[in-house]
Motif scaffolding. Structure first.
Motif, PDB file in Angstrom:
ATOM      1  N   SER A  40       0.809  -1.216   0.000  1.00 31.32           N
ATOM      2  CA  SER A  40       0.000   0.000   0.000  1.00 31.32           C
ATOM      3  C   SER A  40       0.844   1.268   0.000  1.00 31.32           C
ATOM      4  CB  SER A  40      -0.943  -0.006   1.201  1.00 31.32           C
ATOM      5  OG  SER A  40      -0.258  -0.404   2.370  1.00 31.32           O
ATOM      6  N   GLN A  41       2.184   1.114  -0.021  1.00 30.75           N
ATOM      7  CA  GLN A  41       2.996   2.327  -0.020  1.00 30.75           C
ATOM      8  C   GLN A  41       3.000   2.930  -1.420  1.00 30.75           C
ATOM      9  OE1 GLN A  41       6.486   2.270  -1.412  1.00 30.75           O
ATOM     10  NE2 GLN A  41       6.782   4.437  -1.009  1.00 30.75           N
ATOM     11  N   ILE A  42       2.679   4.195  -1.519  1.00 30.66           N
ATOM     12  CA  ILE A  42       2.643   4.857  -2.820  1.00 30.66           C
ATOM     13  C   ILE A  42       3.499   6.123  -2.740  1.00 30.66           C
ATOM     14  CG2 ILE A  42       1.161   6.049  -4.465  1.00 30.66           C
ATOM     15  CD1 ILE A  42       0.800   3.086  -4.525  1.00 30.66           C
ATOM     16  N   PRO A  43       4.582   6.202  -3.527  1.00 36.28           N
ATOM     17  CA  PRO A  43       5.478   7.360  -3.411  1.00 36.28           C
ATOM     18  C   PRO A  43       4.837   8.635  -3.948  1.00 36.28           C
ATOM     19  CG  PRO A  43       6.193   5.901  -5.173  1.00 36.28           C
ATOM     20  CD  PRO A  43       5.066   5.209  -4.496  1.00 36.28           C
ATOM     21  N   SER A  44       5.317   9.763  -3.454  1.00 32.94           N
ATOM     22  CA  SER A  44       4.720  11.048  -3.814  1.00 32.94           C
ATOM     23  C   SER A  44       4.788  11.335  -5.301  1.00 32.94           C
ATOM     24  CB  SER A  44       5.423  12.183  -3.071  1.00 32.94           C
ATOM     25  OG  SER A  44       5.321  11.982  -1.695  1.00 32.94           O
ATOM     26  N   GLY A  45       5.774  10.745  -5.954  1.00 32.92           N
ATOM     27  CA  GLY A  45       5.898  10.997  -7.398  1.00 32.92           C
ATOM     28  C   GLY A  45       4.638  10.576  -8.144  1.00 32.92           C
ATOM     29  N   VAL A  46       4.068   9.463  -7.733  1.00 28.93           N
ATOM     30  CA  VAL A  46       2.848   8.986  -8.389  1.00 28.93           C
ATOM     31  C   VAL A  46       1.731  10.015  -8.230  1.00 28.93           C
ATOM     32  CG1 VAL A  46       1.065   7.211  -8.289  1.00 28.93           C
ATOM     33  CG2 VAL A  46       3.459   6.570  -8.039  1.00 28.93           C
TER      34      VAL A  46
ATOM     35  N   GLY B 177      10.562   6.061  -4.947  1.00 27.06           N
ATOM     36  CA  GLY B 177      11.103   4.859  -4.335  1.00 27.06           C
ATOM     37  C   GLY B 177      10.243   4.328  -3.205  1.00 27.06           C
ATOM     38  N   GLY B 178      10.881   3.513  -2.392  1.00 28.31           N
ATOM     39  CA  GLY B 178      10.132   2.810  -1.351  1.00 28.31           C
ATOM     40  C   GLY B 178       9.910   3.660  -0.116  1.00 28.31           C
ATOM     41  N   GLY B 179       9.212   3.072   0.827  1.00 29.93           N
ATOM     42  CA  GLY B 179       8.938   3.803   2.061  1.00 29.93           C
ATOM     43  C   GLY B 179       8.014   3.010   2.951  1.00 29.93           C
ATOM     44  N   ASP B 180       7.260   3.720   3.764  1.00 34.18           N
ATOM     45  CA  ASP B 180       6.413   3.127   4.780  1.00 34.18           C
ATOM     46  C   ASP B 180       5.083   2.676   4.166  1.00 34.18           C
ATOM     47  OD1 ASP B 180       4.951   2.486   6.996  1.00 34.18           O
ATOM     48  OD2 ASP B 180       5.343   4.357   8.048  1.00 34.18           O
TER      49      ASP B 180
ATOM     50  N   SER C 173       3.814  -1.144   9.313  1.00 29.42           N
ATOM     51  CA  SER C 173       4.901  -0.240   8.926  1.00 29.42           C
ATOM     52  C   SER C 173       6.160  -0.985   8.565  1.00 29.42           C
ATOM     53  CB  SER C 173       5.214   0.739  10.070  1.00 29.42           C
ATOM     54  OG  SER C 173       4.118   1.580  10.261  1.00 29.42           O
ATOM     55  N   SER C 174       6.038  -1.880   7.608  1.00 30.59           N
ATOM     56  CA  SER C 174       7.247  -2.540   7.142  1.00 30.59           C
ATOM     57  C   SER C 174       7.816  -1.723   5.992  1.00 30.59           C
ATOM     58  CB  SER C 174       6.908  -3.959   6.689  1.00 30.59           C
ATOM     59  OG  SER C 174       5.725  -3.942   5.941  1.00 30.59           O
ATOM     60  N   TRP C 175       9.139  -1.749   5.886  1.00 32.33           N
ATOM     61  CA  TRP C 175       9.795  -0.960   4.848  1.00 32.33           C
ATOM     62  C   TRP C 175      10.280  -1.861   3.749  1.00 32.33           C
ATOM     63  CZ3 TRP C 175      12.463   4.131   6.191  1.00 32.33           C
ATOM     64  CH2 TRP C 175      11.736   4.792   7.192  1.00 32.33           C
ATOM     65  N   TRP C 176      10.058  -1.439   2.524  1.00 37.79           N
ATOM     66  CA  TRP C 176      10.372  -2.268   1.371  1.00 37.79           C
ATOM     67  C   TRP C 176      11.092  -1.452   0.328  1.00 37.79           C
ATOM     68  CZ3 TRP C 176       8.587  -7.370   1.194  1.00 37.79           C
ATOM     69  CH2 TRP C 176       7.699  -7.705   2.219  1.00 37.79           C
ATOM     70  N   ALA C 177      11.905  -2.142  -0.435  1.00 34.29           N
ATOM     71  CA  ALA C 177      12.482  -1.473  -1.601  1.00 34.29           C
ATOM     72  C   ALA C 177      12.913  -2.539  -2.596  1.00 34.29           C
ATOM     73  CB  ALA C 177      13.664  -0.617  -1.193  1.00 34.29           C
TER      74      ALA C 177
END
Lengths: 862, 115
Positions: free
Chosen positions: A146-152, A286-289, A575-579
């Motif tokens: 469900s993490q969606i970066p601000s660029g999107v 990129g990735g994040g929370d 709140s798992s972090w992924w990349a």
């Protein structure tokens, strides 16, 4: 037009409502008056007078009674049917009681289940235009997120005219907030783009979407929070200090959001105030929370899939972009999406579907009970039916009588089961983690549910008995025959019993499997040592000095067995972090979970080092990282040593592998083991993992709290037990198993009720037969055997029939879990034993009771 | 009134039934009522009153012969029962006694017919 007869329409109206006894002479009077007025004053006056007279005649003394007269009196008949039904119910008390109990149990649970499922399916459907609102999910081959970066979000807003608006929503709770010198804990605080207030429906008490968030230092809070923080004062204009970092001014108050939403806003802050500046950049892809989510509302008539495709294409080209594609999930489906990191909670679709199936099955069992019991018992009513037939009742009238009787019984049951359902629902919030507002039970929808169930059950349960009871020859009823009743009802009865017990048996096996699986989940070795671990949040992540001081103080305490810092625990559900990481040897880009750890982490959690060395503080500078076995396997290496020295390129940077760690379960046991990258980044050590000895737990806790508060006086102390957090993975499974237990118990209870009722009435009918057998010398055991045989046969049949059903069900249930128990037929045998034992109790008890009766009493019944 | 069990309107209807004798059916009674009192009245009101009086036992009724003027429908002819007579007598006597006690309306100005 013949003027000498009065106007026909008013006359027909009069004939319709007038009591037939008076009709003739009043009509005559009307006509006489009409003719006279016609003569004296002309047609128009006569007509007017006539109509006025008819209207004045529409009064209580003259209107016919609704009961009608001889030709057409359906209403009158209904009244008698109703009276007779009530009398019968009172007269045959045990029959009514057993049926009532069966229905109340079955209906009560069915109603609660329907209500719960209705609630769970209603999430977020109250927003206007909810069919155009979506949450964006990132898709990655089974590891969607469900993490969606601000660029999107930025791109959607600027380059897509079909998009009305796109927003970021980040659920980020402060460590502490301060109001007028007092510290509080705040949950459900969200950093958002202000446009979200236009997408999601919120009730405003003070302020509105247009007036708030003119400046980034404003905050909106909900009413309960306002009362908690500011008591009785007006909150508008007051200040709240967030995490000792910045101050916000209250600019708006909203009502507490409804319970059925995945966006339980209690505090709303403009996203421009977010402390993680990097994540807010418009070129951050990129990735994040996983709590940093994106919502989008598209314009009417736009094509959702084309927008999805285009934004996916734009995103994939960006460096650092993690996912394979982006997908828009309708906002009212978010609650059921397993890959969403929920703000509220996750409610799996399969659970809801199963609840509905079980509700339907319970209703079926109750109906089957009723059918069995009524076809047996109402044989005693044959004389009454025969007399009605002789007096001229047609088949339809008899059918109606029995259906009305069924309807009255079901109506009484519905009343009690509505009460039972209300009780279940209010308790379910404690046992089953649901959250239904009890006030919803007084709504019209609940009444409609009960009313429809009433009609449905009456018809389903009542039709067959009514037809079979009214279907016989009159004379047979007046002949005293021992074997009254046709052959076929007996066979059908056995089929019905077998059917009931199949359902009960399946449920019992289900609960046994469910419990076993739950035990397995909770006790399986995850590959990490999670005994007695306390998790404490660490504020001021940049302050290494304080953190190390905390560690030193605690290490001196005798009750503390170990302490280690990290981003989170090895197995955190939130709140798992992924990349994504690249390496020439990977087949494709590898999505890995990122965990920041300190040098003690591996030892603390018992994670085995397979190759290389452990991580050290100096690794931050040289970008050294540990990976787990999954990563080295993905590189194609057979032994982990070969992976050392390789580098993986991704976020937050490019790392050189300095060691390989054994695999462990970081996700729920429903998922596979996933690749991990471990790096040393002290400014992300948000969690302290502390192991405490069991003997002096309270002491240790107190010490920890004291040291923490001394070091971080401006913050809010919070802790959690790791084992509790781990169990959270299985919340819905636990819920399901809890439910199953209840259903299994209720279903077997209803089945036994049915059995008990059946055998009771059969024994009564066979009293003479039993008496004769005993007189002729039969032993009690053989009498009992004779009586019980007819009932145990269908139970045994049901045991056989349910085998394929159970085989299928356990396969589909256990396939949900990547790691599950093996299905053992011992479970089935255990369940079968349980069923047989429980079912035999009423059968034998009643048979024995009848068999022990004195033949003298039985044979006197002439 | 309590003593007789009938109200003023019902008393009038009862008297009209007595007056009309063979012609005492609802429509005639209403016509007579209108011509005597000048108040117009609906058939329904008359009919209800007649039913009430029958229910109290002061009237009985019988279906008469069909007549052309009513489209062939029969009339229901009402007649006063013995207890109806008693009720009327009681009412009349009560009135007279009150009137005679009132000095300005003393007896010698009136004449009656005794049965």
């Amino acid at each position: 037009m013949n003027r000498s007869s009065p106007p026909s329409l008013p006359l027909r109206f009069f004939r319709w409502f007038c009591h037939p006894d008076y009709r003739e002479d009043i009509e005559g009077d009307l006509i006489e008056r009409y003719l006279k007025t016609l003569e004296l004053k002309g047609y128009q006056n006569a007509k007017r007078q006539f109509i006025w007279d008819v209207i004045r005649l529409f009064r209580p003394g003259i209107i016919r009674s609704m009961e009608g007269n001889q030709k057409l009196n359906s209403f009158g008949m209904l009244k008698t049917h109703f009276k007779v039904s009530v009398r019968n119910l009172i007269h045959y008390k045990s029959y009514s009681a057993i049926n009532l109990l069966g229905f109340v149990l079955g209906l009560g649970i069915a109603i609660s289940l329907f209500w719960i499922v209705r609630f769970e399916r209603s999430f977020d459907n109250y927003h206007t235009d909810s069919d155009r609102i979506y949450q964006i999910m990132g898709m990655e081959d089974g590891q969607n997120g469900s993490q969606i970066p601000s660029g999107v979000i930025y791109t959607l807003n600027t380059q897509f005219p079909e998009v009305e608006t796109a927003v970021s929503v980040h659920g980020y709770n402060p460590q502490v907030i301060e109001v007028s010198g007092q510290k509080f804990k705040m949950r459900n605080s969200y950093f958002v783009h202000p446009e979200v207030l236009e997408i999601l429906d919120i009730s405003w008490i003070a302020g509105s979407p247009e007036t708030v968030f003119r400046t980034p230092d404003e905050v909106i809070i909900d009413k309960p929070t306002a009362e908690r923080l500011f008591k009785l004062e007006d909150p508008i204009g007051q200040t709240i200090n967030f995490d000792n970092e910045f101050t916000l001014t209250v600019a708006g108050i909203i009502e507490k959001v409804p319970a059925n939403t995945e966006f339980p806003f209690e505090m709303i802050i403009p996203i421009s105030r977010h402390p993680w500046k990097n994540d807010l950049r418009n070129d951050h892809w990129g990735g994040g929370d996983s709590s940093f989510k994106g919502l989008v509302k598209i314009k009417e008539g736009s094509d959702k899939s084309s927008i999805e495709e285009r934004i996916t294409n734009i995103a994939r080209v960006q460096k650092n972009f993690d996912y394979d594609s982006l997908s828009f999930v309708p906002i009212n489906a978010v609650h059921h999406n397993p890959y969403n990191d929920p703000f509220n909670y996750y409610s799996p679709e399969w659970l809801l579907d199963w609840l509905i199936y079980i509700a339907v099955f319970l209703l079926l069992i109750a109906c089957v009970n009723f059918i069995n019991l009524s076809t047996t018992h109402t044989i005693v009513r044959r004389k009454g039916i025969a007399i009605r037939k002789i007096l001229g009742s047609n088949r339809w009238g008899l059918l109606t009588q029995f259906i009305v009787e069924t309807g009255v019984l079901v109506l009484i049951s519905i009343v009690f089961s509505a009460i039972l359902a209300a009780t279940i629902i209010s308790y379910s919030n404690q046992f089953f983690h649901t959250n239904i507002p009890v006030a919803s039970l007084t709504s019209i929808d609940f009444l409609i549910l009960c009313a429809s169930l009433w009609s449905l059950i009456t018809i389903i349960a009542g039709i067959y008995p009514a037809i079979s009871i009214t279907n016989f020859r009159v004379l047979a009823a007046f002949q005293k025959s021992v074997a009254s009743g046709k052959r076929s009802p007996i066979a059908i009865r056995q089929v019905l019993i077998a059917f009931q017990f199949v359902i009960a048996q399946v449920l019992i096996v289900g609960i046994l499997i469910g419990t076993k699986q739950m035990d397995y989940l909770f006790s399986k070795d995850l590959g990490i040592n999670h005994e007695n671990v306390l998790m404490v949040n660490i504020p001021e992540p940049d302050n290494t000095l304080k953190r190390e001081r905390f560690r030193q103080q605690l290490s001196l305490h005798p009750a503390v067995k170990g302490i280690s810092y990290g981003l989170s625990t090895p197995s955190a559900s939130h709140s798992s972090w992924w990349a994504e990481f690249q390496n020439s040897r990977f087949e494709d880009r590898l999505l890995a979970r990122i965990q920041f750890i300190d040098e003690k982490y591996l030892d603390f959690f018992g994670m085995k080092l397979l190759a290389g060395r452990k991580i050290q503080p100096t690794d931050t500078a040289i970008n050294g990282a540990l990976v787990n076995e999954m990563v080295s396997k993905a590189m194609g290496f057979n032994s982990p040593e070969e992976a050392i020295g390789q580098s993986v390129k991704g976020w937050p940077g490019t790392f050189r592998i300095i060691g390989v760690v054994a695999n462990y379960h970081s996700e729920s046991l429903k998922e596979n083991i996933i690749p991990h990258v471990f790096a040393y980044r002290p400014n992300r050590f948000f969690t302290a993992n502390i192991r405490i000895g069991t003997e002096n737990e309270a002491e240790a806790l107190a010490a920890i709290e004291k040291y923490w508060k001394d070091l971080y006086p401006d913050n809010y102390f919070e802790y959690d037990y790791l084992s509790d957090a781990l169990n959270k993975y299985y919340e819905s499974d636990q819920k399901f198993t809890n439910f199953l237990g209840l259903f299994a118990a209720v279903s077997i209870l209803i089945c036994c009720l049915g059995l008990y009722g059946l055998i009771y009435f059969v024994c009564i009918r066979k009293t003479k037969e039993i008496g004769i057998r005993k007189v002729l010398g039969a032993k009690i055991e053989s009498v009992i055997a004779t009586l019980s045989r007819g009932f145990l046969k269908p139970i045994l049949i049901s045991l056989v029939v349910c085998i394929p059903v159970i085989w299928n069900l356990q396969r589909s249930y256990l396939s949900n879990y990547t790691f599950s128990i093996e299905f053992n037929w011992n479970i089935y045998i255990l369940a079968a034993l349980i069923t047989v034992i429980i079912a035999s109790i009423p059968v034998f008890l009643q048979a024995r009771h009848s068999a022990m009766k004195n033949p003298v009493d039985c044979l006197r019944d002439e | 009134m309590k003593e007789t069990g009938i109200g003023e309107f019902e008393e009038v209807i009862l008297l009209l039934v007595g007056i009309l004798d063979q012609n005492a059916y609802a429509f005639r009674i209403s016509e007579e009522f209108e011509s005597q009192t000048g108040r117009s009245i609906s058939i329904g009101a008359v009919h209800s009153a007649l039913e009430r009086l029958s229910g109290k036992g002061f009237l009985t009724s019988e279906m008469g012969k069909p007549s052309a003027g009513r489209g062939g429908r029969r009339k229901r002819i009402y007649s006063i029962t013995a207890s109806g007579r008693r009720a009327l007598t009681a009412s009349r006597d009560f009135r007279i006694s009150l009137w005679s006690q009132f000095p300005d309306f003393s007896v010698d100005q009136l004449s009656f017919v005794f049965n």
